[in-house]
Design an enzyme around this catalytic site. Sequence first.
Site, mmCIF file in Angstrom:
data_model
loop_
_atom_site.group_PDB
_atom_site.id
_atom_site.type_symbol
_atom_site.label_atom_id
_atom_site.label_comp_id
_atom_site.label_asym_id
_atom_site.label_seq_id
_atom_site.Cartn_x
_atom_site.Cartn_y
_atom_site.Cartn_z
ATOM 1 N N THR A 1 0.837 -1.197 0.000
ATOM 2 C CA THR A 1 0.000 0.000 0.000
ATOM 3 C C THR A 1 0.872 1.246 0.000
ATOM 4 O O THR A 1 2.011 1.205 0.483
ATOM 5 C CB THR A 1 -0.949 0.024 1.235
ATOM 6 O OG1 THR A 1 -1.709 1.241 1.222
ATOM 7 C CG2 THR A 1 -0.210 -0.064 2.549
ATOM 8 N N HIS B 1 -1.622 5.560 6.672
ATOM 9 C CA HIS B 1 -2.702 5.491 7.672
ATOM 10 C C HIS B 1 -3.260 4.065 7.745
ATOM 11 O O HIS B 1 -3.547 3.548 8.812
ATOM 12 C CB HIS B 1 -3.846 6.436 7.306
ATOM 13 C CG HIS B 1 -3.437 7.860 7.238
ATOM 14 N ND1 HIS B 1 -3.273 8.633 8.366
ATOM 15 C CD2 HIS B 1 -3.136 8.651 6.188
ATOM 16 C CE1 HIS B 1 -2.912 9.848 8.007
ATOM 17 N NE2 HIS B 1 -2.811 9.894 6.696
ATOM 18 N N LYS B 2 -3.391 3.465 6.561
ATOM 19 C CA LYS B 2 -3.878 2.072 6.529
ATOM 20 C C LYS B 2 -2.907 1.158 7.274
ATOM 21 O O LYS B 2 -3.331 0.244 7.973
ATOM 22 C CB LYS B 2 -3.962 1.575 5.085
ATOM 23 C CG LYS B 2 -5.085 2.131 4.251
ATOM 24 C CD LYS B 2 -5.041 1.402 2.901
ATOM 25 C CE LYS B 2 -6.172 1.782 1.997
ATOM 26 N NZ LYS B 2 -6.114 1.033 0.714
ATOM 27 N N ASP C 1 -8.351 -2.698 -1.256
ATOM 28 C CA ASP C 1 -9.026 -1.630 -1.972
ATOM 29 C C ASP C 1 -10.250 -1.251 -1.153
ATOM 30 O O ASP C 1 -11.034 -2.119 -0.746
ATOM 31 C CB ASP C 1 -9.407 -2.063 -3.395
ATOM 32 C CG ASP C 1 -9.645 -0.846 -4.276
ATOM 33 O OD1 ASP C 1 -8.992 0.206 -4.063
ATOM 34 O OD2 ASP C 1 -10.489 -0.915 -5.193
ATOM 35 N N ALA D 1 -8.593 11.062 5.273
ATOM 36 C CA ALA D 1 -9.479 11.129 4.098
ATOM 37 C C ALA D 1 -10.945 11.396 4.485
ATOM 38 O O ALA D 1 -11.271 12.469 4.996
ATOM 39 C CB ALA D 1 -9.313 9.886 3.239
HETATM 40 P P1 ITT Z 1 -3.506 2.074 -1.568
HETATM 41 O O1 ITT Z 1 -2.090 2.386 -1.933
HETATM 42 O O2 ITT Z 1 -3.632 1.025 -0.496
HETATM 43 O O3 ITT Z 1 -4.386 1.770 -2.781
HETATM 44 P P2 ITT Z 1 -5.245 4.414 -1.275
HETATM 45 O O4 ITT Z 1 -5.185 5.557 -0.323
HETATM 46 O O5 ITT Z 1 -5.219 4.716 -2.760
HETATM 47 O O6 ITT Z 1 -4.050 3.416 -0.866
HETATM 48 P P3 ITT Z 1 -7.858 3.068 -1.549
HETATM 49 O O7 ITT Z 1 -7.856 3.142 -3.029
HETATM 50 O O8 ITT Z 1 -8.155 1.754 -0.916
HETATM 51 O O9 ITT Z 1 -6.484 3.545 -0.914
HETATM 52 O O10 ITT Z 1 -8.863 4.107 -0.922
HETATM 53 C C1 ITT Z 1 -9.728 4.932 -1.688
HETATM 54 C C2 ITT Z 1 -9.899 6.277 -0.991
HETATM 55 O O11 ITT Z 1 -10.651 6.076 0.215
HETATM 56 C C3 ITT Z 1 -8.596 6.954 -0.594
HETATM 57 O O12 ITT Z 1 -8.717 8.342 -0.783
HETATM 58 C C4 ITT Z 1 -8.471 6.621 0.873
HETATM 59 O O13 ITT Z 1 -7.725 7.613 1.560
HETATM 60 C C5 ITT Z 1 -9.940 6.593 1.312
HETATM 61 N N1 ITT Z 1 -10.118 5.697 2.460
HETATM 62 C C6 ITT Z 1 -9.817 4.369 2.499
HETATM 63 N N2 ITT Z 1 -10.026 3.878 3.724
HETATM 64 C C7 ITT Z 1 -10.481 4.909 4.479
HETATM 65 C C8 ITT Z 1 -10.836 5.042 5.830
HETATM 66 O O14 ITT Z 1 -10.742 4.023 6.682
HETATM 67 N N3 ITT Z 1 -11.225 6.228 6.269
HETATM 68 C C9 ITT Z 1 -11.301 7.291 5.432
HETATM 69 N N4 ITT Z 1 -10.971 7.260 4.147
HETATM 70 C C10 ITT Z 1 -10.558 6.078 3.657
#
Ligand code: ITT
Length: 187
Positions: free
Chosen positions: A9, A13-14, A66, A143
């Site tokens: 990733t 934060h994740k 995702d 986010a």
């Molecule tokens: P990866 O590298 O893991 O793909 P990403 O930030 O692009 O990281 P995602 O595509 O899974 O992650 O997430 C889609 C959007 O949703 C992205 O803007 C995230 O910051 C947001 N998001 C995901 N999980 C969230 C959470 O628990 N709380 C708030 N926003 C979240």
Amino acid sequence: MVRIIKFITGNEHKVKEAKGIFQKFGIQLEYTDLGYPEIQGNLEDVARYGAEYAASKLKGPVIVEDAGLFIRALNWFPGTYSSYVQETLTNKGILKLMNDVEDRYAEFRSVIGYCTPKSEPEIFLGTVSGHIAYKEHGNHGFAYDPLFIPDGFNKTFGELTRNEKNEFSHRRRSLEKFASWLNSKSD
Ligand code: ITT
């Protein structure tokens, strides 16, 4: 035995949330910002493809995630466009779209994809239901968190600590399903 799982990733934060969750299941997390092609499709398609891609590149077991925010009154937008929308429209834009909208139901969904070089990808879905606040609250999380009030609370995810969010978030639920599956597989 402590297991080590590699989380692919670019979102730190994740990683912090996942580390807290995995502690409860005796899994140690490493993370790599390898990047993977995000194909067109739903969260499951993206997670399945990403996990298979990363497992073959790194020649070892990996997970990817995702995730997205799905708002019923907006026909489940931003959904699979959550990343792009967060960067362009931002939370303020979502609030504008939700101005005067009465049905504020929304859910976060998280799909974990797990794959090894020798196996087919497996996926694990976690969701949490709630509604969209009228304005942003709190500066915990990341986010969309300041917008989302989980069911049973009168606070947004942005107002909860990481530990509190980790008790029942979409990510907790998908990772917990994955961890139970992994532990049962090799017992
Ligand atoms: P990866 O590298 O893991 O793909 P990403 O930030 O692009 O990281 P995602 O595509 O899974 O992650 O997430 C889609 C959007 O949703 C992205 O803007 C995230 O910051 C947001 N998001 C995901 N999980 C969230 C959470 O628990 N709380 C708030 N926003 C979240």
